[in-house]
Scaffold this active site. Structure first.
Site, mmCIF file in Angstrom:
data_model
loop_
_atom_site.group_PDB
_atom_site.id
_atom_site.type_symbol
_atom_site.label_atom_id
_atom_site.label_comp_id
_atom_site.label_asym_id
_atom_site.label_seq_id
_atom_site.Cartn_x
_atom_site.Cartn_y
_atom_site.Cartn_z
ATOM 1 N N ASN B 452 -1.636 6.036 -3.604
ATOM 2 C CA ASN B 452 -2.781 5.797 -4.446
ATOM 3 C C ASN B 452 -3.010 7.367 -5.272
ATOM 4 O OD1 ASN B 452 -2.958 3.421 -3.377
ATOM 5 N ND2 ASN B 452 -4.029 4.166 -1.657
ATOM 6 N N HIS B 453 -2.014 8.016 -5.485
ATOM 7 C CA HIS B 453 -2.181 9.353 -6.320
ATOM 8 C C HIS B 453 -2.088 9.075 -7.874
ATOM 9 C CE1 HIS B 453 -1.619 11.423 -2.408
ATOM 10 N NE2 HIS B 453 -2.841 10.881 -2.245
ATOM 11 N N ILE B 454 -3.227 8.149 -8.431
ATOM 12 C CA ILE B 454 -2.556 7.810 -9.747
ATOM 13 C C ILE B 454 -2.663 8.919 -10.821
ATOM 14 C CG2 ILE B 454 -3.433 5.828 -11.305
ATOM 15 C CD1 ILE B 454 -4.614 4.381 -8.736
#
Lengths: 137, 518
Positions: B452-454
């Site tokens: 979730n480190h977009i």
């Protein structure tokens, strides 16, 4: 052999069979079956006492014929596993339907480790307590 | 944070949020009563602003590439920092110079020391506890606001073993109050539930900045799904259009706009905003909007230690191995950060023991024995920017409930990561052996886990021909549009991105205020 801890959880869970009954009406109408179901829960799960919320929740969750089979110890291995998962997680998960939670902090999986681990989302102790060696490490 | 700074300076500020405002106590209640408990179970469904779920991200995200980009995020005031683990790492100076130092990826158009003061400001705003002079932690001009969180007993045992193996193993910097009240919030008391919800607010979350902005005079408009930015003839953004849950459209004009809608929704808004003055979408004259999508492709390995260490006491992640964050190897394969997971593993263990057929005392004893010994090491791998990894509005006309196109994603993870992931797994096997684990107890995940480190899809650079924003996160194409998101990062590094988002946001807020009130 596992150490026995008379924890607050188990104490509050009730030491008498009466405390394990899911409801007065059910107890009156089918008391023996209820007691037998509770006994099966204790025996399968490995706990001398089980919080009422769990036994009552499981009793409500399982269909009558399944509850009877469990109480009379004629249940299939799969049904016994289903009961155990229900008691250990606080959630009834039928194979062909959505799971339903009826208990959280009371779930037996947390009781099994409660001398060393708190139930997630509940405060574990004074700030920084986690640096100490757990009692059973 | 930008809104807070602007409101403090007396600017008239409106914050548009696509989701609702939520209350911590309600989220905790929802978590405890949820059926399966996942990262998203505390968060209410938002039918008009779909949130990718943990089990079924494909309900919303459309996957087109060889690897699924299974990210999930929260669409509510405060965003996805409601369910993070508060990891608050700075980038290393070399993380911003990949191309010039190692010949791969891209350089940032700014230097670490350009943003160092803003890192410090972000740490003070969020309340970060961290170690002094830790190896492979970034250089700093002032101490962390709070001393490092104490290692758990499990972490202490790992520390001894990892140090003997030659690793640098440190207490991770965390935006969580450590044994003191900070900013009016209580100290962490080890609720062991950072993910998916800190029940007491000891851990920083983005709603805190919104509440401060409101207190400073900012207006908050919730359930407002921005879907179009209007561009004037002079190239300036003149208005944002948004839809309410009933699909009523509103239009809001402003002198300045900051897009802070995360790394998928943000580029999607820009690409949906095609118009005469921006035929390829807003800020997209370079054709880079939506491209260079990155994450930290993750590995996760579990094993059973010989002695009981009891993971699950205290915060979800307390420590990390930092030795692999930087080095000449980065010209060949990815940098990494390895973390010792400190989450209570009992549920999966209990179910597995029941499935084995254990009952009675044997079952109860097995659950205790295994829970005390089940260790998990996860790793973030640095992915390089690749323009073919992209997010765009559905090309097949697939829409959400408001009729807006769903995000369509093409994503691949290349050999640069694969070589590092293979090495990571071998290293974990060696660590497991040192902790007395049998080889048969070691299990690795298949493929890569999302984290979730977009990152990357509105990439920052000096050259408007191959980047979307400049070093101030201002759109090359539109002088009054800024983007506040990890989507501006030219490199993802091997550490969590939130602190860098915050540092750039504070820096941006100051720029905007200085420009508006010279």
């Amino acid at each position: 052999m596992i150490e026995t801890h008379l924890s607050r959880r188990l104490f509050l869970g009730g030491a008498s069979a009466a405390a394990l009954m899911p409801g007065a009406a059910l107890a009156q109408s089918d008391g023996r079956k209820t007691l037998a179901f509770a006994a099966t829960c204790r025996e399968l799960a490995g706990f001398d006492t089980i919080p009422n919320a769990l036994v009552a929740g499981a009793a409500r969750a399982f269909p009558d014929e399944d509850r009877t089979a469990l109480a009379e110890k004629t249940a299939s291995p799969d049904l016994s596993k289903s009961l155990l998962k229900t008691l250990y997680t606080g959630m009834y998960s039928p194979e062909d339907g959505d799971p339903t939670r009826f208990a959280y902090a009371e779930a037996l999986m947390y009781a099994a480790v409660e001398d060393s681990l708190n139930v997630p989302s509940y405060c574990g102790g004074v700030p920084g307590y986690w640096a100490e060696k757990p009692v059973s490490a | 944070m930008v809104a807070h700074r602007a409101a403090q300076a007396g600017l008239k500020v409106s914050i548009l949020c696509d989701g609702p405002q939520v209350q911590r106590e309600d989220l905790v209640d929802r978590f405890r009563s949820s059926d399966p408990q996942t990262m998203m179970s505390p968060y209410p469904p938002v039918p008009h602003a779909p949130q990718p779920q943990v089990a079924r991200t494909d309900d919303y995200l459309i996957q087109k590439g060889p690897h699924a980009y299974d990210q999930q995020y929260i669409r509510a005031v405060g965003g996805t920092t409601w369910h993070w683990a508060a990891a608050a790492w700075r980038y290393l100076p070399n993380d911003m110079k990949l191309k010039s130092r190692y010949g791969v990826g891209r350089d940032w158009p700014l230097d670490y020391w350009d943003i160092e003061p803003w890192y410090q400001a972000a740490e003070e705003e969020m309340g970060v506890a961290g170690p002094e002079d830790a190896p492979f932690d970034a250089p700093r001009s002032a101490p962390y606001p709070m001393p490092a969180a104490p290692l758990s007993y499990m972490d202490q045992v790992f520390h001894e073993k990892l140090t003997a193996l030659g690793y640098d193993h440190v207490s991770a910097p965390q935006a969580r109050n450590n044994q003191q009240v900070y900013d009016g919030r209580p100290p962490c008391c080890g609720n062991a539930n950072c993910m998916p919800i800190c029940p007491i607010g000891a851990q920083y979350s983005g709603n805190i900045a919104v509440e401060k902005a409101q207190a400073a005079g900012a207006e908050l408009i919730t359930n407002a799904v921005v879907h179009h930015l209007e561009v004037g003839d002079d190239g300036e953004i003149i208005a944002a259009r948004y839809l309410t849950p009933s699909r009523e459209e509103f239009r809001i004009e402003a002198d300045r706009f900051v897009l802070a809608a995360n790394g998928i929704e943000g580029p999607k808004i820009l690409l949906m905003s095609t118009q005469e003055n921006a035929p390829e979408g807003v800020a997209n004259s370079s054709d880079m909007v939506g491209r260079n999508l990155m994450d930290h492709p993750g590995t996760s390995s579990s094993f059973d230690s010989e002695v009981p260490l009891w993971p699950g006491r205290g915060p979800n992640v307390i420590s990390a191995i930092t030795s692999l964050r930087d080095g000449d190897f980065r010209s060949e394969h990815a940098a990494r950060k390895l973390m010792i997971l400190n989450m209570n593993p009992v549920e999966g263990i209990a179910k597995a023991a029941i499935d084995e057929g254990l009952t009675g005392t044997e079952l109860r004893e097995a659950v205790r024995h295994r829970t005390a010994r089940r260790q998990v090491i996860t790793a973030f791998h640095e992915q390089l920017p690749d323009p073919s990894n992209r997010i765009r509005p559905s090309t097949e006309g697939k829409t959400d409930r408001l009729g807006l196109p769903r995000p369509e994603i093409h994503y691949d993870v290349g050999d640069y990561v694969a070589r590092a992931a293979e090495d990571t797994r071998k290293r974990v096997e060696r660590i497991a052996e040192t902790l007395g684990a049998t080889a048969s107890s070691v299990e690795h995940n298949e493929g890569y886990l999302p984290n979730n480190h977009i990152t990357g899809a509105t990439i920052m650079g000096d050259d408007p021909r191959d980047s979307v924003v400049d070093a101030d996160c201002r759109a090359h194409d539109h002088p009054n549009l800024w983007i506040s998101s990890s989507s501006t990062f030219p490199s993802v590094s091997s550490v969590n991105v939130t602190l860098t988002i915050a540092a750039l946001a504070l820096r941006m807020g100051e720029h905007i205020v200085n420009e508006a009130r010279p």
